[in-house]
Motif scaffolding. Structure first.
Motif, mmCIF file in Angstrom:
data_model
loop_
_atom_site.group_PDB
_atom_site.id
_atom_site.type_symbol
_atom_site.label_atom_id
_atom_site.label_comp_id
_atom_site.label_asym_id
_atom_site.label_seq_id
_atom_site.Cartn_x
_atom_site.Cartn_y
_atom_site.Cartn_z
ATOM 1 N N LYS A 227 15.206 -3.337 21.060
ATOM 2 C CA LYS A 227 15.847 -2.760 19.738
ATOM 3 C C LYS A 227 15.469 -3.769 18.571
ATOM 4 O O LYS A 227 15.569 -5.204 18.621
ATOM 5 N N GLY A 228 14.770 -3.425 17.698
ATOM 6 C CA GLY A 228 14.517 -4.291 16.149
ATOM 7 C C GLY A 228 12.738 -4.855 16.504
ATOM 8 O O GLY A 228 12.749 -5.632 15.850
ATOM 9 N N VAL A 229 12.179 -4.338 17.565
ATOM 10 C CA VAL A 229 10.928 -5.038 17.740
ATOM 11 C C VAL A 229 10.162 -4.692 16.289
ATOM 12 O O VAL A 229 10.292 -3.644 15.714
ATOM 13 N N LYS A 230 9.090 -5.883 16.090
ATOM 14 C CA LYS A 230 8.408 -5.735 14.818
ATOM 15 C C LYS A 230 6.910 -5.429 15.164
ATOM 16 O O LYS A 230 6.415 -6.039 16.159
ATOM 17 N N VAL A 231 6.074 -4.485 14.555
ATOM 18 C CA VAL A 231 4.968 -4.260 15.117
ATOM 19 C C VAL A 231 3.720 -4.467 14.094
ATOM 20 O O VAL A 231 4.064 -4.430 12.897
ATOM 21 N N VAL A 232 2.699 -4.794 14.523
ATOM 22 C CA VAL A 232 1.403 -4.879 13.616
ATOM 23 C C VAL A 232 0.300 -3.886 13.927
ATOM 24 O O VAL A 232 -0.214 -4.091 15.153
ATOM 25 N N ASN A 233 -0.443 -3.369 13.029
ATOM 26 C CA ASN A 233 -1.466 -2.623 13.228
ATOM 27 C C ASN A 233 -2.502 -2.977 12.451
ATOM 28 O O ASN A 233 -2.590 -2.483 11.312
ATOM 29 N N CYS A 234 -3.542 -3.808 12.875
ATOM 30 C CA CYS A 234 -4.694 -4.299 12.222
ATOM 31 C C CYS A 234 -5.902 -3.880 12.930
ATOM 32 O O CYS A 234 -6.811 -4.258 12.434
ATOM 33 N N ALA A 235 -5.787 -2.800 13.559
ATOM 34 C CA ALA A 235 -6.785 -2.236 14.419
ATOM 35 C C ALA A 235 -7.299 -0.890 13.886
ATOM 36 O O ALA A 235 -8.304 -0.712 13.067
ATOM 37 N N ARG A 236 -6.789 0.407 14.295
ATOM 38 C CA ARG A 236 -7.122 1.670 13.482
ATOM 39 C C ARG A 236 -5.764 2.362 13.496
ATOM 40 O O ARG A 236 -4.983 2.416 14.200
ATOM 41 N N GLY A 237 -5.601 3.102 12.518
ATOM 42 C CA GLY A 237 -4.661 3.936 12.295
ATOM 43 C C GLY A 237 -4.483 4.912 13.326
ATOM 44 O O GLY A 237 -5.643 5.676 13.709
ATOM 45 N N GLY A 238 -3.286 5.089 13.966
ATOM 46 C CA GLY A 238 -3.009 6.340 15.060
ATOM 47 C C GLY A 238 -2.909 5.613 16.283
ATOM 48 O O GLY A 238 -2.232 6.332 17.306
ATOM 49 N N ILE A 239 -3.468 4.320 16.319
ATOM 50 C CA ILE A 239 -3.025 3.481 17.751
ATOM 51 C C ILE A 239 -1.513 3.455 17.722
ATOM 52 O O ILE A 239 -0.737 3.684 18.836
#
Ligand SMILES: NC(=O)c1ccc[n+]([C@@H]2O[C@H](COP(=O)([O-])OP(=O)(O)OC[C@H]3O[C@@H](n4cnc5c(N)ncnc54)[C@H](O)[C@@H]3O)[C@@H](O)[C@H]2O)c1
Ligand SMILES: O=C(O)[C@H](O)COP(=O)(O)O
Length: 348
Positions: A227-239
């Motif tokens: 719970k509370g995990v933080k995420v980063v997407n610097c690859a491609r939208g939709g992953i």
């Protein structure tokens, strides 16, 4: 490999000026026409031998069929998901990218987003600009001792790992190709995604966009996370599935997201961008002077190599594959080969 005649190249996006200069020094006529609408591109492309793009030009089957002379599509950057590689290959058009030119820049932006998420830097800066002095609201948490899950341990994933290790993060990851023995050498412990999700305080994705990576983070996988995990997407939208991310942010299952990329760019649906726990950038991963100089120069030199019949580095189509020597490296995912390789095309 026999030389290929490239006399004219269309550059349809903002590419470093070195690209045009190198092509022209080699006798190729270059036209720069950024920001064309689809119809304009389809009308313009018909007589060119080469096309140079970044990520915004969608080189789909219609564009490819409108291009009567096209022999090469050069992607000044990494992802080739904006190019219909199958359609190009069927027409004998080589698609090539410059896979290492923007690795460091994309990795550095990923780290900036991870750090910003941990300390609310963009939100605090905005609050200061609005005249506030709010020290309580922006209480953060150290990265030191936290677990970073890296999904996709290719070029960028590797660079992110080493940088975040210097902050004292434990780096774990998953990649279907790069072996655990190799990543152990970079301090990344590999495991299955099932094992990875529940351990992570932060998750960053660094895979190409392919059918198998669409929605890697979705309702089902968010539910398996801390719970509370933080995420980063610097690859491609939709992953990271955007609707699932919004739901996870609203339920606080996800504590924050750093997004550089979106399914639709710019995103018409503003729900994620405007969410208070989301920090976002307009696809800036490769937007540094250094990365643009490398990518612009690399793609021009690769095209010139092709004209001269020299080795081709970074070509990702199956064009002429049977008649050339090829070497597979753990370098770039090629969807139609169903495995990851970098093909070096050599003169025969
Ligand atoms: N934001 C930006 O401006 C920016 C800049 C550069 C690259 N990118 C994106 O980042 C992506 C990664 O770039 P890279 O240079 O590291 O590519 P890379 O090919 O070096 O690495 C990608 C890795 O993903 C792995 N992979 C493939 N399917 C996977 C799956 N289902 N689960 C886990 N791993 C999987 C591959 O095996 C490979 O090791 C690019 O494809 C591009 O879309 C974005
Ligand atoms: O795949 C890439 O190289 C990045 O997403 C950068 O895209 P850009 O060249 O449009 O900035």
């Amino acid at each position: 490999m026999a030389p290929i005649s490239i006399q004219t190249v269309l550059i349809s996006e903002s590419v470093d000026p070195r690209c045009k200069a190198i092509l022209e020094e080699n006798g190729i006529r270059v036209t720069e026409k950024p920001n064309m609408k689809r119809d304009e591109l389809m009308a313009e492309i018909k007589d060119y031998d080469g096309l140079v793009v970044r990520s915004a030009t969608k080189v789909n089957a219609d564009v490819i069929s409108a291009a009567h002379n096209l022999k090469i599509i050069g992607r000044a950057g990494t992802g080739v998901d904006n190019v219909d590689v199958d359609a190009a290959t069927k027409k004998g058009i080589i698609v090539m990218n410059t896979p290492s030119g923007n690795t460091i820049s994309a990795a550095e932006l990923t780290c900036a987003l991870l750090m910003s998420l941990s300390r609310n830097v963009p939100q605090a800066a905005m609050s200061m600009k609005q005249g506030n002095w709010d020290r309580k609201k922006f209480m953060g948490a150290e990265l030191y001792g936290k677990v970073l899950g890296i999904v996709g341990l290719g070029r960028i994933g590797k660079e992110v790992a080493s940088r975040m290790q210097s902050f004292g993060m434990r780096t774990i990851g998953y990649d279907p190709i790069t072996t655990p023995e190799v990543t152990a050498g970079w301090g990344v412990e590999q495991m299955s995604l099932e094992q990875l999700w529940p351990q992570c305080d932060y998750i960053t994705v660094h895979t190409p966009l392919m059918p198998s990576t669409v929605g890697l983070l979705c309702d089902e996988t968010f539910a398996k996370c801390k719970k509370g995990v933080k995420v980063v997407n610097c690859a491609r939208g939709g992953i990271i599935d955007e609707a699932a991310l919004l739901r996870a942010l609203e339920s606080r299952q996800c504590g924050g997201a750093g997004l550089d990329v979106f399914v639709e760019e710019p995103p018409k649906n503003r729900s994620l961008v405007e969410h208070p726990n989301v920090i976002s950038c307009p696809h800036l991963g490769a937007s540094t002077k250094e990365a643009q100089a490398r990518c612009g120069e690399d793609i021009a030199l690769q095209i010139v190599d092709m004209v001269k019949g020299k080795s081709l580095v970074g070509a990702v189509t199956l064009f002429c594959l049977s008649s050339i020597r090829q070497e597979a490296y753990h370098d770039i995912a090629i969807p139609q080969l169903k495995y990851k390789a970098k093909i070096y095309m050599h003169a025969v």
